[in-house]
Design a protein around this motif. Structure first.
Motif, short mmCIF file in Angstrom:
data_model
loop_
_atom_site.label_atom_id
_atom_site.label_comp_id
_atom_site.label_asym_id
_atom_site.label_seq_id
_atom_site.Cartn_x
_atom_site.Cartn_y
_atom_site.Cartn_z
N GLY A 9 44.80 53.41 37.79
CA GLY A 9 44.96 54.85 37.90
C GLY A 9 44.23 55.68 36.86
N TYR A 10 43.96 55.10 35.69
CA TYR A 10 43.43 55.92 34.59
C TYR A 10 42.04 55.51 34.10
N GLY A 11 41.41 54.57 34.75
CA GLY A 11 40.04 54.22 34.36
C GLY A 11 39.95 52.85 33.72
N ARG A 12 39.33 51.92 34.43
CA ARG A 12 39.27 50.54 33.94
C ARG A 12 38.36 50.40 32.73
N ALA A 13 37.25 51.13 32.70
CA ALA A 13 36.35 51.05 31.55
C ALA A 13 37.06 51.49 30.28
N LEU A 14 37.91 52.51 30.38
CA LEU A 14 38.69 52.98 29.24
C LEU A 14 39.59 51.88 28.70
N PHE A 15 40.20 51.11 29.60
CA PHE A 15 41.11 50.04 29.17
C PHE A 15 40.34 48.88 28.55
N ARG A 39 43.34 46.63 42.70
CA ARG A 39 42.87 45.29 42.32
C ARG A 39 43.35 44.86 40.94
N ALA A 40 43.27 45.74 39.96
CA ALA A 40 43.67 45.35 38.61
C ALA A 40 45.15 44.98 38.56
N ASN A 41 45.97 45.68 39.33
CA ASN A 41 47.39 45.37 39.38
C ASN A 41 47.62 43.96 39.90
N PHE A 42 47.01 43.62 41.04
CA PHE A 42 47.21 42.29 41.62
C PHE A 42 46.57 41.19 40.77
N ILE A 43 45.42 41.48 40.19
CA ILE A 43 44.80 40.49 39.30
C ILE A 43 45.66 40.28 38.05
N GLY A 44 46.27 41.36 37.55
CA GLY A 44 47.18 41.23 36.42
C GLY A 44 48.35 40.33 36.74
N LYS A 45 48.91 40.44 37.94
CA LYS A 45 50.00 39.56 38.35
C LYS A 45 49.52 38.12 38.46
N ALA A 64 43.02 42.49 47.91
CA ALA A 64 43.57 43.73 47.36
C ALA A 64 42.66 44.91 47.67
N ALA A 65 43.27 46.06 47.89
CA ALA A 65 42.49 47.28 48.10
C ALA A 65 41.85 47.70 46.78
N THR A 66 40.78 48.48 46.87
CA THR A 66 40.00 48.85 45.69
C THR A 66 40.85 49.46 44.59
N GLY A 67 41.76 50.35 44.93
CA GLY A 67 42.54 51.04 43.92
C GLY A 67 43.72 50.26 43.38
N ARG A 122 42.71 44.80 28.45
CA ARG A 122 41.31 44.51 28.76
C ARG A 122 41.13 43.62 29.99
N GLU A 123 41.91 42.56 30.10
CA GLU A 123 41.59 41.51 31.07
C GLU A 123 41.68 41.93 32.53
N PRO A 124 42.81 42.48 33.01
CA PRO A 124 42.84 42.85 34.45
C PRO A 124 41.83 43.94 34.80
N ALA A 125 41.58 44.86 33.86
CA ALA A 125 40.60 45.91 34.13
C ALA A 125 39.20 45.32 34.27
N SER A 126 38.85 44.40 33.39
CA SER A 126 37.54 43.75 33.44
C SER A 126 37.38 42.95 34.73
N MET A 127 38.38 42.16 35.07
CA MET A 127 38.31 41.36 36.29
C MET A 127 38.19 42.24 37.53
N ALA A 128 38.93 43.35 37.55
CA ALA A 128 38.88 44.24 38.71
C ALA A 128 37.50 44.85 38.87
N LEU A 129 36.84 45.20 37.77
CA LEU A 129 35.49 45.75 37.87
C LEU A 129 34.50 44.72 38.41
N PHE A 130 34.62 43.48 37.96
CA PHE A 130 33.76 42.43 38.51
C PHE A 130 34.05 42.25 40.01
N ALA A 131 35.33 42.31 40.38
CA ALA A 131 35.68 42.18 41.80
C ALA A 131 35.14 43.34 42.61
N ASP A 132 35.22 44.56 42.06
CA ASP A 132 34.69 45.74 42.74
C ASP A 132 33.20 45.57 43.06
#
Length: 451
Positions: free
Chosen positions: A278-284, A139-145, A134-137, A368-378
């Protein structure tokens, strides 16, 4: 369907196979206990109690997972993740084929430990590959799926495993799991491209000191206690007797309290993952973790909520007039069909509030979960060790997953059932607050919306 989409669908199905195998064994544990009937055993002069043996049915699995994280993550970064995933899935088909021939507690503990290695390897490699492709922007979407596929398997497995066992026994259930695992192996082999990234050295040592990962870990370490306590004790609260502080519901009602959380989590994660991109993973992470804690604090009040709203204590369905009084065949029943059927048995007014709270917990965790996973992936992708990054994420969760059940049992018997949820909610709230403080302190006020 383009090539990338085929790769994602192969990985989603792998996550489904992983989740289905895991939840099926969790559901079948009581039946294995009844079948194997563990007793006190003496080994090298040391007596091992039946209770400890039953504990090893789960602890052996968890311990194997913990031991397997670092070598599997290292192999994924050092070599081809696709090859490692194929090896794990191939071995998994063989491991699941062994479960029907288990004839002792020792063999069951051993095979459960092997399952722990398989589950860990499949999870690490599939999540790492989703994050890498997944592209950087996005990742959370694909990890959520990907997570939604895992939760779908959990729902199907938890609702079907018990019924299948009652009808067919162990053998056919594991034949289904073996077939699903083989299909996942074929999909990965057919559609997933070779992983050409190679990481030399030991990326764990560098990523363990990464400031973003340390900031995330400050939250995750505490949140693991919260989720383990709350997820484990909601069905306990629903099912145990009133004398122990529970609601004494039947099996189907208890299952629905579990499924409600998984269903809302599954439905929401693809959407919330896209939002967090789109709105900030840390916020989520902050919002989801905080909301989870607040909702958990409300679980002990489900009876009071139900009473205040005058909710029913049973669920009744009226039947069509044509069926009322109709006689069933003698081989089935000598009675006639009543005008009304009561579903789920007698439930207290707390049932609907508990289902609603469980569903809200799933929604909160989906933020929380897809945002957290995406940050670790980043961080793993940027530092050249995505599998190691997910490995660290897994290891940070382990203390909570191991210690929290012991803490919950002590609280339940020594303090009271409601204290389990109060402590669980407090862990989520302190995790969210400390995450926010550390985030602003180390990375600035705008980090909450910039990460």
């Amino acid at each position: 369907m383009n090539q990338d989409r085929r790769q994602f669908w192969a990985l989603y199905f792998t996550r489904f196979a992983e989740g289905f195998g895991f939840i099926t064994l969790v559901t079948l544990l009581p039946y294995y206990i009844n079948t194997l009937q563990p007793t006190d055993t003496t080994v090298l002069g040391l007596t091992i109690s039946a209770g400890l043996i039953v504990g090893l049915y789960t602890t052996g699995f968890t311990f194997a997972q913990t031991v397997a994280v670092i070598p599997l993550a290292w192999a994924g970064d050092r070599f081809d993740k696709r090859t490692v995933l194929l090896a794990v899935l191939g071995a998994g088909a063989g491991v699941y084929a062994l479960f029907p021939v288990v004839d002792s507690s020792a063999s069951f503990i051993l095979i459960r430990a092997l399952q722990g290695v398989i589950i860990t390897g499949a999870g690490l490699m599939s999540l790492s590959l989703v994050g890498q492709i997944a592209a950087t922007g996005t990742r959370a979407n694909f990890i959520g799926k990907s997570n939604a596929a895992y939760f779908a398997a959990s729902i199907v497995g938890s609702l079907s495993a018990g019924a299948l066992y009652e009808a067919f026994g162990f053998g056919p259930i594991f034949a289904i799991i073996v077939c699903i695992t083989i299909v996942a192996w074929l999909a990965v082999g057919r559609y997933l491209e070779a992983d050409e990234t190679r990481v030399y050295g030991f990326p764990f040592s560098e990523l363990a000191l990464n400031s973003r990962i340390l900031t995330l870990s400050s939250f995750r370490l505490q949140y693991a206690f919260s989720v383990t306590l709350v997820r484990t004790w909601i069905p306990i609260f629903a099912g145990v007797s009133a004398a122990q502080g529970g609601l004494a519901y039947g099996g189907l009602a208890v299952a629905l309290t579990v499924v409600a959380e998984k269903f809302t989590n599954m439905c929401c994660q693809p959407f919330t993952g896209r939002l967090s991109d789109g709105y900030g993973r840390a916020l989520f992470i902050f919002a989801g973790g905080g909301a989870y804690g607040l909702i958990a604090l409300g679980v002990p009040f489900s009876s009071a909520i139900g009473a205040a709203l005058s909710l029913p204590s049973s669920i009744v369905v009226s039947l069509p007039d044509v069926l009322v009084g109709a006689s069933l065949p003698a081989v089935v029943s000598a009675e006639t069909i009543p005008a009304q059927l009561t579903l789920l048995g007698d439930v207290s007014p707390a049932f609907f509030p508990l289902i609603a709270l469980s569903g809200l917990l799933g929604i909160a965790d989906s933020f929380r979960e897809p945002a957290s996973m995406a940050l670790f992936a980043d961080e793993g992708t940027e530092e050249g060790g995505v599998a190691a990054s997910f490995g660290i994420r897994d290891l940070v969760w382990r203390p909570g997953s191991v210690i929290a059940p012991l803490l919950g049992g002590w609280l339940m018997y020594e303090v009271g059932m409601e204290s389990v949820f109060f402590v669980g909610g407090a862990f989520a709230l302190t995790g969210a607050i400390s995450f926010l403080i550390i985030l602003i302190w180390l990375h600035g006020r705008r980090a909450l919306i910039q990460w």
